[in-house]
Design a protein around this motif. Structure first.
Motif, PDB file in Angstrom:
ATOM      1  N   GLY A  11       0.812  -1.211   0.000  1.00 25.93           N
ATOM      2  CA  GLY A  11       0.000   0.000   0.000  1.00 25.93           C
ATOM      3  C   GLY A  11       0.838   1.251   0.000  1.00 25.93           C
ATOM      4  O   GLY A  11       2.054   1.216   0.223  1.00 25.93           O
ATOM      5  N   VAL A  93      -3.817  -5.513  -1.119  1.00 27.73           N
ATOM      6  CA  VAL A  93      -3.485  -4.110  -1.370  1.00 27.73           C
ATOM      7  C   VAL A  93      -4.379  -3.257  -0.478  1.00 27.73           C
ATOM      8  O   VAL A  93      -5.604  -3.335  -0.554  1.00 27.73           O
ATOM      9  CB  VAL A  93      -3.696  -3.736  -2.853  1.00 27.73           C
ATOM     10  N   ALA A  95      -5.795   0.262   0.469  1.00 25.83           N
ATOM     11  CA  ALA A  95      -6.008   1.556  -0.188  1.00 25.83           C
ATOM     12  C   ALA A  95      -6.773   2.495   0.728  1.00 25.83           C
ATOM     13  O   ALA A  95      -7.639   2.071   1.499  1.00 25.83           O
ATOM     14  CB  ALA A  95      -6.778   1.355  -1.499  1.00 25.83           C
ATOM     15  N   ASN A 103      -4.594   5.807  -4.929  1.00 27.03           N
ATOM     16  CA  ASN A 103      -4.171   4.541  -4.332  1.00 27.03           C
ATOM     17  C   ASN A 103      -4.289   3.372  -5.305  1.00 27.03           C
ATOM     18  O   ASN A 103      -3.527   2.405  -5.208  1.00 27.03           O
ATOM     19  CB  ASN A 103      -4.997   4.252  -3.087  1.00 27.03           C
ATOM     20  N   LEU A 104      -5.240   3.446  -6.231  1.00 27.02           N
ATOM     21  CA  LEU A 104      -5.442   2.339  -7.162  1.00 27.02           C
ATOM     22  C   LEU A 104      -4.370   2.262  -8.239  1.00 27.02           C
ATOM     23  O   LEU A 104      -4.272   1.253  -8.952  1.00 27.02           O
ATOM     24  CB  LEU A 104      -6.831   2.429  -7.810  1.00 27.02           C
ATOM     25  N   TYR A 107      -2.301  -0.454  -7.002  1.00 21.73           N
ATOM     26  CA  TYR A 107      -3.052  -1.713  -7.153  1.00 21.73           C
ATOM     27  C   TYR A 107      -2.960  -2.227  -8.591  1.00 21.73           C
ATOM     28  O   TYR A 107      -2.718  -3.414  -8.834  1.00 21.73           O
ATOM     29  CB  TYR A 107      -4.524  -1.522  -6.772  1.00 21.73           C
ATOM     30  N   SER A 108      -3.148  -1.316  -9.570  1.00 22.52           N
ATOM     31  CA  SER A 108      -3.178  -1.756 -10.973  1.00 22.52           C
ATOM     32  C   SER A 108      -1.830  -2.325 -11.400  1.00 22.52           C
ATOM     33  O   SER A 108      -1.766  -3.250 -12.216  1.00 22.52           O
ATOM     34  CB  SER A 108      -3.596  -0.594 -11.887  1.00 22.52           C
ATOM     35  N   ALA A 111      -1.550  -5.804  -9.708  1.00 20.93           N
ATOM     36  CA  ALA A 111      -2.460  -6.734 -10.389  1.00 20.93           C
ATOM     37  C   ALA A 111      -1.853  -7.255 -11.684  1.00 20.93           C
ATOM     38  O   ALA A 111      -2.033  -8.424 -12.056  1.00 20.93           O
ATOM     39  CB  ALA A 111      -3.794  -6.050 -10.667  1.00 20.93           C
ATOM     40  N   VAL A 117      -5.069 -11.098  -5.890  1.00 20.39           N
ATOM     41  CA  VAL A 117      -5.135  -9.860  -5.109  1.00 20.39           C
ATOM     42  C   VAL A 117      -6.498  -9.717  -4.440  1.00 20.39           C
ATOM     43  O   VAL A 117      -7.531 -10.045  -5.022  1.00 20.39           O
ATOM     44  CB  VAL A 117      -4.875  -8.624  -6.002  1.00 20.39           C
ATOM     45  N   LEU A 119      -8.440  -6.439  -2.493  1.00 17.08           N
ATOM     46  CA  LEU A 119      -8.333  -5.000  -2.241  1.00 17.08           C
ATOM     47  C   LEU A 119      -9.048  -4.658  -0.942  1.00 17.08           C
ATOM     48  O   LEU A 119     -10.253  -4.907  -0.808  1.00 17.08           O
ATOM     49  CB  LEU A 119      -8.929  -4.215  -3.410  1.00 17.08           C
ATOM     50  N   GLN A 174      -7.997 -10.827 -11.746  1.00 20.39           N
ATOM     51  CA  GLN A 174      -8.197  -9.397 -11.972  1.00 20.39           C
ATOM     52  C   GLN A 174      -8.007  -8.989 -13.432  1.00 20.39           C
ATOM     53  O   GLN A 174      -7.287  -9.638 -14.185  1.00 20.39           O
ATOM     54  CB  GLN A 174      -7.266  -8.568 -11.079  1.00 20.39           C
TER      55      GLN A 174
END
Length: 704
Positions: A11, A93, A95, A103-104, A107-108, A111, A117, A119, A174
């Motif tokens: 994170g 992750v 967020a 924050n994403l 994550y992307s 992923a 993953v 979230l 994902q």
């Protein structure tokens, strides 16, 4: 998947990732290092279901998989290297729900490495208060993963998160976060063939980061050839990738987030900031807060400190009256108890100091101090990121020096490491408060401003100014070409978590007692032996001398003779001989041989000065075991002049010596560990000792 599910927590900084880690693992955790790297690794264990246990690794906070520091580089290494012992079976992750779009981005990227993953949307309670509503189900469907709304702060959603983790499959489901192949199609294909992978993003990251990776070191030259052949420009491609990902995220979040409080968001924090971070008033407010903290350290801690000190004095006196006289009794009472008493007495002040530090961090004010200090520190050759280690040094230099790893610029990092120990840490607090209590009257100016609190604040400010001046000098000595920058997100103001404050007080006080206490007791025992024994010829001569005095002068009180004999034995003991050996060097500073012994022993730990003085004055007390350590030091006389030893000049000189001297083996060790060379800790020890000696010399000669 393995029998124990390996989970990595990933994170951005300040998303509550570490709080979630603590909640999941409780006390079932340990701190170590990632293999071959001096970066802290926090690992804990938790039970997800009756049959499933998880090993949780808390990875360093990062805004993206492209590292800006040694800490951040660990994230990709752990996630990408399947041979790494910390490589996870799946990733959680974490967020910040109040700033989901930013924050994403991380994550992307995670992923696209094709790891399973989950979230965890943290701070959902804060998001609701700010008028942000997130359709969790819609977000989950669009991303193709399980999304769980939680609040680590209020401990909600943890059961649902554990359930989501336990239900995860070993196959990543994902959606892809960006079309990577369009960035460097041919180069990516060559890397995939070279390392044997079918993951486009994995191949792209290898091209970006191969210089810093421990794995695939043998293919470094091939990576370089591919880069040159396809004119691979890392920085431009990173920027293009980021733009592409944000476009993708805008599509994903369309209709997912409803922000009904956009106009009011952060209004309260902004209004408070307009005062607390004001260019002019902000610094005065900061100084007032500092004074309030130091005033509290003196005034609030007085009663419990007096109680502890009197209790140890009573225990020593009671022990000498009721225990059989002998070596063992003297060792326990004058060695162990005296040394321990010199440490335990300062628990109230340590607890108060860390309570305030915890409150300032929890409310978000400490981040504002970092922001305010940024411009000033840059003028002195320090990075804005240096503020965090410097402020952290108010507690302890060791973790602060380690936290300098987040500084990208080698020059800024080295300067920060070299000056951080100058900032007065909590280990100096017992020394300062003991000496201030001896030389500064307990009086108040205008009825409210404590002279003792002002003096303590002055010592801390002197140390900070000294660190800045040394940093300015090193700015011109240490040469480097790279430029640094400082980006920081200011959190909204929040009420402190009082449970967390109390826990911090308890943990830091316990650490102070047990970590420093072990050193102090060991030093006290060795010191008692050195102070109680000496060359047999000298001790025999003293025994004969006082035996004759007793025969010749019947009117002389036995207690007076015993006290004089104890003082003479101490002076001729092994400790006394050592003290007298270095006395010619330290006499110009106003120090006698007893203080000299304390200077030597406190190199192990600064606070050992107090335990040493307690032991020395206990051994030097003969049959008179009444009075506290401070009382004994207050009436101590200079052997040369017959005047009080701890005058204002001597006290000020001694405080300045401890403000600047490198009196801590742990700091020397961690500087060596971080720089991987004895050159830097040696330079640091020499320049700090020289500063301490010169400052003490000037202060004493001017004030005496």
């Amino acid at each position: 998947m393995s029998d124990i599910l390996k989970i990595a927590l990933v994170g951005n900084p300040n998303t509550g990732k570490s709080t979630l880690f603590n909640l999941l693992t409780g006390l079932n955790q340990k701190i170590g290092n990632f293999p071959g790297i001096t970066v802290d690794k926090k690992v804990g264990y938790c039970k997800l279901t009756t049959d499933l246990q998880a090993e949780v690794t808390d990875l360093p906070g990062t805004y993206s998989l492209y590292p800006k520091s040694k800490d951040e580089s660990i994230v990709f290494q752990v996630l990408a290297d399947k041979q790494n012992p910390s490589h996870p079976d799946m990733v959680v992750v974490v967020a910040d729900a109040t700033n989901l779009r930013r924050n994403l981005l991380l994550y992307s990227q995670v992923a696209d490495l094709n790891l399973p993953v989950v979230l965890a949307l943290n701070m959902t309670d804060m998001a609701r208060k700010e008028g942000i509503n997130i359709d969790v189900d819609k977000l989950s469907a669009r991303l193709g993963i399980q999304v769980v709304a939680i609040s680590a702060r209020s401990k909600t959603g943890l059961t649902e998160l554990k359930q989501a983790i336990s239900n995860i499959t070993s196959i990543a489901t994902q959606e892809k976060g960006a079309d990577i192949k369009v960035l460097a199609d041919l180069a990516i294909e060559e890397v995939k063939a070279l390392v044997g992978t079918d993951n486009d993003y994995y191949a792209l990251q290898l091209l970006h980061q191969h210089e810093h990776l421990d794995f695939f070191k043998d293919k470094y030259e091939q990576f370089e050839i591919i880069e040159r052949a396809h004119h691979f420009e890392s920085s431009k491609l990173q920027a293009a990738e980021t733009i592409s990902r944000y476009r993708y995220l805008s599509t994903i979040l369309s209709g997912v987030i409803e922000d009904t409080g956009a106009a009011k968001k952060f209004v309260v924090s902004d209004r408070i900031d307009s005062i607390l971070t004001n260019r002019f008033w902000g610094f005065f407010i900061f100084l007032f807060i500092l004074f309030f903290v130091f005033n509290a350290i003196f005034s609030w801690a007085t009663y419990p400190m007096d109680l502890i000190e009197e209790s140890f004095a009573w225990l020593t006196s009671f022990g000498h009256e009721h225990l059989p006289a002998g070596v063992l009794t003297d060792l326990v009472l004058d060695g162990v108890v005296a040394g321990l008493g010199g440490i335990v007495i300062f628990i109230p002040q340590i607890a108060i100091l860390f309570a305030f530090i915890s409150i300032l961090e929890d409310t978000g004010y400490m981040a504002r101090v970092t922001f305010m200090m940024d411009k000033i520190m840059r003028k002195f050759g320090l990075s804005g990121r240096s503020v965090v280690p410097m402020i952290g040094s108010l507690a302890c230099a060791v973790p602060s020096i380690m936290s300098a790893r987040t500084i990208e610029s080698w020059k800024d990092r080295m300067i920060t490491i070299m000056v951080a120990p100058l900032v007065s840490c909590s280990a100096r607090l017992p020394v300062y408060t003991l000496l201030i209590g001896l030389i500064i009257p307990d009086e108040k100016v205008l009825g409210i401003i404590s002279l003792q609190a002002l003096t303590l604040m002055g010592m801390y400010l002197i140390s900070i100014v000294a660190a800045m001046v040394v940093a300015l000098v090193m700015k011109f000595i240490i040469k480097a070409k790279e430029k640094s920058y400082f980006i920081m997100e200011l959190p909204v103001y929040r009420m402190p978590r009082w449970k967390n404050v109390l826990y911090t007080m308890y943990e830091k006080s316990k650490t102070f007692v047990f970590e420093a206490g072990k050193v102090i007791i060991a030093i006290s025992i060795v010191l008692w032996v050195l102070a109680s024994y000496g060359p047999s010829a000298r001790f025999d001569s003293i025994e004969k001398k006082y035996a004759q005095i007793e025969l010749q002068q019947d009117s002389v009180k036995v207690s007076t003779l015993e006290r004089d004999k104890a003082a003479e034995k101490l002076e001729n003991s092994y400790a006394g001989i050592l003290g007298h050996t270095i006395e010619p060097v330290i006499r110009p500073l106003g120090f006698d041989w007893k203080i000299g012994i304390a200077l030597i022993t406190s190199f192990a730990a600064r606070e050992a000065f107090v335990g040493t003085m307690a032991t020395i004055y206990s051994v030097d007390n003969g049959m008179d075991n009444e009075g506290t350590m401070r009382d004994k030091m207050r009436v101590a006389k200079d052997a040369n002049t017959g005047l009080p030893l701890f005058t204002f000049a001597t006290g000020a000189s001694l405080m300045l010596f401890y403000a600047f001297a490198m009196q801590c083996m742990s700091t020397v060790a961690v500087v060596y560990r971080e720089t991987k060379s004895w050159k830097w800790p040696l330079i640091q020890t020499v320049y700090m000792t020289a500063m301490a000696y010169i400052a003490s010399l000037i202060a004493y000669q001017f004030l005496k």
